[in-house]
Design a protein around this motif. Structure first.
Motif, mmCIF file in Angstrom:
data_model
loop_
_atom_site.group_PDB
_atom_site.id
_atom_site.type_symbol
_atom_site.label_atom_id
_atom_site.label_comp_id
_atom_site.label_asym_id
_atom_site.label_seq_id
_atom_site.Cartn_x
_atom_site.Cartn_y
_atom_site.Cartn_z
ATOM 1 N N GLU A 1 12.551 8.661 47.278
ATOM 2 C CA GLU A 1 11.265 8.665 48.309
ATOM 3 C C GLU A 1 10.924 7.746 50.131
ATOM 4 O O GLU A 1 10.556 8.207 50.670
ATOM 5 C CB GLU A 1 9.899 8.195 47.135
ATOM 6 C CG GLU A 1 9.135 8.123 48.300
ATOM 7 C CD GLU A 1 8.916 9.640 48.418
ATOM 8 O OE1 GLU A 1 7.740 9.823 49.715
ATOM 9 O OE2 GLU A 1 8.801 10.703 47.968
ATOM 10 N N TYR A 2 11.914 6.814 49.541
ATOM 11 C CA TYR A 2 11.919 5.478 50.684
ATOM 12 C C TYR A 2 12.948 6.708 52.417
ATOM 13 O O TYR A 2 12.243 6.562 53.596
ATOM 14 C CB TYR A 2 12.178 4.178 50.463
ATOM 15 C CG TYR A 2 12.203 2.891 51.506
ATOM 16 C CD1 TYR A 2 10.825 2.437 51.007
ATOM 17 C CD2 TYR A 2 12.329 2.983 52.676
ATOM 18 C CE1 TYR A 2 10.212 1.848 52.334
ATOM 19 C CE2 TYR A 2 12.455 2.481 53.632
ATOM 20 C CZ TYR A 2 11.207 1.512 53.593
ATOM 21 O OH TYR A 2 11.506 0.275 54.156
ATOM 22 N N CYS A 3 13.388 7.096 51.902
ATOM 23 C CA CYS A 3 14.222 7.836 52.171
ATOM 24 C C CYS A 3 13.858 8.445 52.950
ATOM 25 O O CYS A 3 13.431 9.266 54.744
ATOM 26 C CB CYS A 3 15.968 7.677 51.556
ATOM 27 S SG CYS A 3 16.937 6.590 51.648
ATOM 28 N N ARG A 4 13.021 9.681 52.440
ATOM 29 C CA ARG A 4 11.973 10.647 52.596
ATOM 30 C C ARG A 4 11.064 10.549 53.951
ATOM 31 O O ARG A 4 11.175 10.626 55.055
ATOM 32 C CB ARG A 4 11.552 11.326 52.016
ATOM 33 C CG ARG A 4 12.492 12.403 50.940
ATOM 34 C CD ARG A 4 11.577 12.991 49.940
ATOM 35 N NE ARG A 4 12.521 13.935 49.223
ATOM 36 C CZ ARG A 4 12.348 14.111 47.297
ATOM 37 N NH1 ARG A 4 11.441 13.526 47.115
ATOM 38 N NH2 ARG A 4 12.996 14.750 47.372
ATOM 39 N N LEU A 5 10.481 8.704 53.458
ATOM 40 C CA LEU A 5 9.368 8.775 54.044
ATOM 41 C C LEU A 5 10.013 8.175 55.834
ATOM 42 O O LEU A 5 9.764 8.148 56.289
ATOM 43 C CB LEU A 5 8.872 7.472 53.830
ATOM 44 C CG LEU A 5 7.805 7.996 52.309
ATOM 45 C CD1 LEU A 5 7.794 6.183 51.706
ATOM 46 C CD2 LEU A 5 6.501 8.903 53.562
ATOM 47 N N VAL A 6 11.318 8.128 55.575
ATOM 48 C CA VAL A 6 12.114 6.762 56.950
ATOM 49 C C VAL A 6 12.191 8.287 57.495
ATOM 50 O O VAL A 6 12.131 8.584 58.938
ATOM 51 C CB VAL A 6 13.536 6.100 56.558
ATOM 52 C CG1 VAL A 6 13.771 5.997 57.764
ATOM 53 C CG2 VAL A 6 12.788 5.008 55.888
ATOM 54 N N ARG A 7 12.999 9.736 57.230
ATOM 55 C CA ARG A 7 13.143 10.782 57.686
ATOM 56 C C ARG A 7 12.257 11.441 58.565
ATOM 57 O O ARG A 7 11.775 11.475 59.426
ATOM 58 C CB ARG A 7 13.796 11.883 56.877
ATOM 59 C CG ARG A 7 14.267 12.559 57.980
ATOM 60 C CD ARG A 7 15.126 13.689 56.905
ATOM 61 N NE ARG A 7 15.534 14.704 57.339
ATOM 62 C CZ ARG A 7 15.696 15.768 56.590
ATOM 63 N NH1 ARG A 7 15.811 15.639 55.185
ATOM 64 N NH2 ARG A 7 16.426 16.721 57.400
ATOM 65 N N ARG A 8 10.909 11.030 57.662
ATOM 66 C CA ARG A 8 10.126 11.732 58.411
ATOM 67 C C ARG A 8 9.419 11.667 59.648
ATOM 68 O O ARG A 8 9.150 11.852 60.528
ATOM 69 C CB ARG A 8 9.181 12.335 57.020
ATOM 70 C CG ARG A 8 7.281 13.101 57.655
ATOM 71 C CD ARG A 8 6.658 12.855 56.439
ATOM 72 N NE ARG A 8 6.709 13.683 55.325
ATOM 73 C CZ ARG A 8 7.173 12.761 54.093
ATOM 74 N NH1 ARG A 8 5.854 11.895 54.100
ATOM 75 N NH2 ARG A 8 7.469 13.270 52.613
ATOM 76 N N HIS A 9 9.461 10.346 59.749
ATOM 77 C CA HIS A 9 8.615 9.087 60.445
ATOM 78 C C HIS A 9 9.869 9.319 61.621
ATOM 79 O O HIS A 9 8.897 9.581 62.813
ATOM 80 C CB HIS A 9 8.475 7.493 59.866
ATOM 81 C CG HIS A 9 8.196 6.629 61.371
ATOM 82 N ND1 HIS A 9 7.016 6.944 61.626
ATOM 83 C CD2 HIS A 9 8.746 6.306 62.056
ATOM 84 C CE1 HIS A 9 6.810 5.884 62.741
ATOM 85 N NE2 HIS A 9 8.031 4.978 63.032
ATOM 86 N N ARG A 10 10.738 9.247 61.738
ATOM 87 C CA ARG A 10 11.291 9.352 62.771
ATOM 88 C C ARG A 10 11.415 11.252 62.600
ATOM 89 O O ARG A 10 11.354 11.138 64.860
ATOM 90 C CB ARG A 10 13.458 9.194 62.027
ATOM 91 C CG ARG A 10 13.343 7.997 61.168
ATOM 92 C CD ARG A 10 15.206 7.669 61.625
ATOM 93 N NE ARG A 10 15.915 8.073 63.081
ATOM 94 C CZ ARG A 10 15.988 7.407 64.252
ATOM 95 N NH1 ARG A 10 15.896 6.678 64.213
ATOM 96 N NH2 ARG A 10 16.920 7.595 65.223
ATOM 97 N N GLN A 11 11.839 11.920 62.383
ATOM 98 C CA GLN A 11 11.464 12.990 62.929
ATOM 99 C C GLN A 11 9.844 12.940 63.573
ATOM 100 O O GLN A 11 9.801 14.063 64.664
ATOM 101 C CB GLN A 11 10.823 14.364 61.755
ATOM 102 C CG GLN A 11 12.548 14.369 61.255
ATOM 103 C CD GLN A 11 13.266 14.955 60.125
ATOM 104 O OE1 GLN A 11 12.695 15.806 59.596
ATOM 105 N NE2 GLN A 11 13.841 15.954 59.711
ATOM 106 N N SER A 12 9.268 12.375 63.172
ATOM 107 C CA SER A 12 8.085 13.293 64.136
ATOM 108 C C SER A 12 7.409 12.130 65.236
ATOM 109 O O SER A 12 6.937 12.309 66.248
ATOM 110 C CB SER A 12 6.902 12.522 63.069
ATOM 111 O OG SER A 12 7.111 10.987 62.240
ATOM 112 N N THR A 13 8.556 11.003 65.861
ATOM 113 C CA THR A 13 8.626 10.448 67.026
ATOM 114 C C THR A 13 9.308 10.952 68.000
ATOM 115 O O THR A 13 9.561 11.184 67.947
ATOM 116 C CB THR A 13 9.079 8.886 66.127
ATOM 117 O OG1 THR A 13 10.499 8.770 66.095
ATOM 118 C CG2 THR A 13 8.069 8.110 65.326
#
Length: 71
Positions: free
Chosen positions: A59-71
């Motif tokens: 889940e942490y990896c998913r959140l990191v990836r989601r954040h990186r994709q949104s910036t």
């Protein structure tokens, strides 16, 4: 990366982005570090706890990836 779980995933993603670092892996939480635990995968009777740390790291990896994709 060892155990980043006390830092919000977005902050980790932002720090990696600013530094030009690609995050390739995150360790599962070690368990009770103060009690000498350094991972739960091979500890008899701790299978559920280990699976919970795997879920947490995914889940942490998913959140990191989601954040990186949104910036």
């Amino acid at each position: 990366m060892h155990w980043p779980y006390d830092v919000p995933a977005g902050d980790v993603a932002e720090a990696a982005r600013r530094s030009g670092v690609t995050l390739l892996g995150i360790n599962t939480a070690p368990g009770r570090f103060d009690a000498g635990e350094r991972g739960l995968g091979a500890v008899p009777g701790r299978a559920r706890d280990f699976l919970a740390t795997v879920d947490q790291s995914i889940e942490y990896c998913r959140l990191v990836r989601r954040h990186r994709q949104s910036t």
